[in-house]
Design a protein around this motif. Structure first.
Motif, short mmCIF file in Angstrom:
data_model
loop_
_atom_site.label_atom_id
_atom_site.label_comp_id
_atom_site.label_asym_id
_atom_site.label_seq_id
_atom_site.Cartn_x
_atom_site.Cartn_y
_atom_site.Cartn_z
N GLY A 181 22.04 -16.37 12.53
CA GLY A 181 21.03 -17.21 11.91
C GLY A 181 19.64 -16.89 12.43
N GLY A 182 18.69 -17.77 12.10
CA GLY A 182 17.33 -17.61 12.59
C GLY A 182 16.46 -16.72 11.73
N ILE A 183 15.33 -16.31 12.29
CA ILE A 183 14.31 -15.54 11.57
C ILE A 183 13.97 -14.30 12.38
N ARG A 184 13.92 -13.18 11.71
CA ARG A 184 13.42 -11.95 12.31
C ARG A 184 12.19 -11.49 11.54
N SER A 185 11.44 -10.61 12.17
CA SER A 185 10.18 -10.15 11.58
C SER A 185 10.14 -8.64 11.56
N LEU A 186 9.71 -8.09 10.41
CA LEU A 186 9.51 -6.66 10.26
C LEU A 186 8.05 -6.44 9.87
N GLU A 187 7.35 -5.63 10.66
CA GLU A 187 5.92 -5.41 10.41
C GLU A 187 5.66 -3.93 10.19
N PHE A 188 4.83 -3.62 9.17
CA PHE A 188 4.46 -2.24 8.88
C PHE A 188 3.14 -2.25 8.12
N ALA A 189 2.52 -1.07 7.98
CA ALA A 189 1.22 -0.94 7.32
C ALA A 189 1.36 -0.10 6.06
N ILE A 190 0.67 -0.54 5.01
CA ILE A 190 0.60 0.22 3.75
C ILE A 190 -0.85 0.67 3.56
N PRO A 191 -1.12 1.97 3.56
CA PRO A 191 -2.50 2.43 3.30
C PRO A 191 -2.86 2.24 1.84
N PHE A 192 -4.16 2.02 1.58
CA PHE A 192 -4.61 1.89 0.20
C PHE A 192 -5.95 2.61 0.03
N SER A 193 -6.22 2.97 -1.21
CA SER A 193 -7.51 3.56 -1.57
C SER A 193 -7.80 3.19 -3.01
N VAL A 194 -9.02 2.80 -3.28
CA VAL A 194 -9.42 2.41 -4.63
C VAL A 194 -10.80 3.01 -4.90
N GLU A 195 -10.96 3.57 -6.11
CA GLU A 195 -12.21 4.23 -6.48
C GLU A 195 -12.77 3.59 -7.74
N SER A 196 -14.09 3.44 -7.76
CA SER A 196 -14.75 2.82 -8.91
C SER A 196 -15.06 3.86 -9.97
N GLU A 197 -15.48 3.36 -11.12
CA GLU A 197 -16.06 4.24 -12.14
C GLU A 197 -17.47 4.64 -11.68
N ALA A 198 -18.15 5.43 -12.49
CA ALA A 198 -19.49 5.90 -12.12
C ALA A 198 -20.44 4.72 -11.95
N LEU A 199 -21.19 4.72 -10.84
CA LEU A 199 -22.15 3.66 -10.53
C LEU A 199 -23.52 4.28 -10.28
N PRO A 200 -24.60 3.50 -10.48
CA PRO A 200 -25.92 4.02 -10.13
C PRO A 200 -26.03 4.26 -8.62
N GLU A 201 -26.94 5.15 -8.26
CA GLU A 201 -27.15 5.43 -6.84
C GLU A 201 -27.52 4.15 -6.10
N CYS A 202 -27.04 4.03 -4.86
CA CYS A 202 -27.31 2.81 -4.11
C CYS A 202 -27.56 3.15 -2.65
N ALA A 203 -28.24 2.23 -1.97
CA ALA A 203 -28.49 2.38 -0.54
C ALA A 203 -27.39 1.72 0.28
#
Length: 510
Positions: free
Chosen positions: A78-100
């Protein structure tokens, strides 16, 4: 003849594109050898760490990791166990105006796990990222023009208050502190899951330094040395100093935080497990604004010579407000079984929808409520529900609203006959701004070689002021001045000019 204009220039930033991006990531994770086989997944939680914000080739790219925690019941025990791990992500936008600069907030919209077999887990994560770009710009205005009396130039000047975004500053910082468990709670032998939320409560500019203070709220689920399960939360105050070179006294600042990492461990030097070592890694972005009273030269003409001018359009932020609205929520989760104990209650706010209703602005979000509890047999179960929360505001109808919702305080849960009653506050953090389109004179020319020929014009006109007509419009149309009209009608100010009475409009004498 070119007239010399008086000019002012203000270095500012302009909010450019605001866009919402989504990303979906999946992962198959093997249960480590030192963990028992899975019998049933109870819950899946996640924290987003944003590591990179790049702008290249006209596109914004966000990258980071989602730290996933899967709570499960092991086979054969019985009881509770924990599994921890990392998922990398990457997201890219459409074309945007130049910005600082670009600011980004990334949050999980959906996170779920399922067993492929007792030793493998499939996880599906959907992320939502809100990205805003900022461009450097110079606001150039003309408040006045140099003229000689013999040119007989009349000038229409207008005062306008505007909110200027003068600085965008950034800082990465690390926060480390000890967190003590609440009195009366048993010590922790193992941390099963954790959540971190940060909130900036105060900002103050002193010279070129921005002081900002706030609170981190830490929520934990842990196992005691005796095998019991407990939840706890605590608030850790923080303060930081950020350099904002050139900021003027009287400016105001808004600071946004984004986690880039977190490490929470039981302090090895405390045998009772009542002290936790908390280390947080963050990125702070400060937006500094200043109220400025501008004078704009909007129009002009000469009663003696032909005059031409160029006018430039401009957009001014004439209203800006940062405010908070709090809604208290009380809901019931029906669980269909007899519960023995509540282990933890968590709330996560979704994105905020903005709508105009009945002359006001209404904000709506869905809060996902999850309650981890034990049934009468001691089996850990999860109850969850989406609760819609709305907030009525009196913001102007023409303003642009950016809002996010947070549950900054620990939710409370109690057992009832129907299930679990949860109580929690939702805080809507609101930024509202409205822009006004204006024109300002940018060049003036007077043809001094060609005096106006007024021989065919009447020396006196009798007429009413039109409903959409201003005293300036009237004076300009008949080549006279407002002061001349006021004097002819024995009036003192423009406000005294009636709209339902015939007015004497004499031509101005050279």
């Amino acid at each position: 003849m070119e007239l010399e204009l008086k000019k002012q220039s203000f270095d500012t930033y302009e909010a450019g594109t605001e866009t919402t991006l989504t990303a979906e990531e999946t992962a198959e994770t093997i249960v480590p050898d030192y963990c028992p086989d899975m019998a049933r997944i109870i819950d899946t939680e996640g924290m987003v760490f944003l590591h990179g914000r790049d702008f290249r080739d006209g596109k914004a790219t966000l990258s980071g990791t989602v730290r996933v925690t899967v709570l499960y019941t092991p086979e054969g025990e019985g009881g509770i166990r924990s599994l921890e791990f990392a998922i990398p992500f990457s997201v890219e936008s459409e074309a945007l105006p130049e910005c600082a600069y670009l600011t980004a907030e990334v949050e999980p919209e959906m996170l779920e796990s399922r067993m492929l077999n007792p030793r493998k887990v499939f996880t599906h994560c959907k992320l939502v990222a809100r990205v805003t770009t900022y461009q450097r710009t110079a606001l150039r205005v003309c408040p006045d023009v140099e003229t000689a009396p013999e040119l007989c130039v009349e000038k229409r000047r207008e005062r306008q208050r505007a909110t200027l975004l003068t600085h965008v500053a950034e800082k990465d910082f690390t926060f480390s502190e000890e967190m003590n468990l609440s009195p009366g709670r048993e010590g922790a032998a193992e941390i099963l899951s954790s959540q971190v939320r940060g909130c900036v409560t105060e900002t103050k500019l002193v010279g070129s330094k921005l002081l900002f203070k706030g609170v981190f709220r830490i929520c934990l689920l842990y196992r005691t040395a005796q095998g019991q399960y407990c939840s706890t939360s605590g608030e850790l105050p923080f303060s930081q100093i950020m350099e904002v070179e050139g900021a003027q006294e009287g400016s105001s600042a808004t600071v946004r935080l984004q986690l880039t990492g977190a490490d929470l461990q039981i302090d090895g030097g405390d045998p009772e497990g009542r002290q936790l070592a908390v280390t947080l890694y963050l990125h702070a972005t400060a937006l500094v604004r200043r109220e400025e009273e501008l004078t704009l030269l909007r129009d002009l003409y000469s009663t003696a010579y032909e005059l031409t001018y160029d006018a430039s359009p401009m957009s001014l932020v004439t209203y800006w407000e940062s405010t908070h609205r709090r809604q208290n929520v009380r809901e019931s989760l029906e669980i269909g079984v007899v519960a023995e104990d509540i282990l933890s209650v968590q709330t996560d706010c979704g994105t905020v929808a903005v709508s105009r209703e009945g002359g006001g602005t209404v904000l709506r979000t869905v809060v996902f409520v999850r309650a981890l509890y034990l049934d009468e047999g001691g089996t850990p179960l999860m109850a969850e529900r989406g609760v819609e929360v709305s907030c009525q505001t009196d913001l102007p109808g023409d303003c642009r609203v950016f809002a996010r919702a947070v549950c900054a305080e620990e939710p409370q849960g109690s057992l009832t006959e129907r299930g679990i009653e949860v109580r929690f506050p939702v805080e809507f953090q609101i930024e509202a701004a409205s822009q006004t389109k204006k024109v300002c004179i940018s060049a003036v020319r007077v043809d001094t070689d060609s005096p106006k020929d007024l021989s065919g014009s009447p020396s006196l006109v009798l007429r009413q002021l039109g409903q959409q007509e201003s005293p300036w419009d009237l004076a300009k149309r008949y080549n006279t001045t407002i002061s001349t009209i006021l004097c002819a009608n024995q009036l003192e100010t423009e406000e005294d000019l009636p709209r339902d009475t015939l007015l004497l409009i004499p031509r101005k004498r050279a």
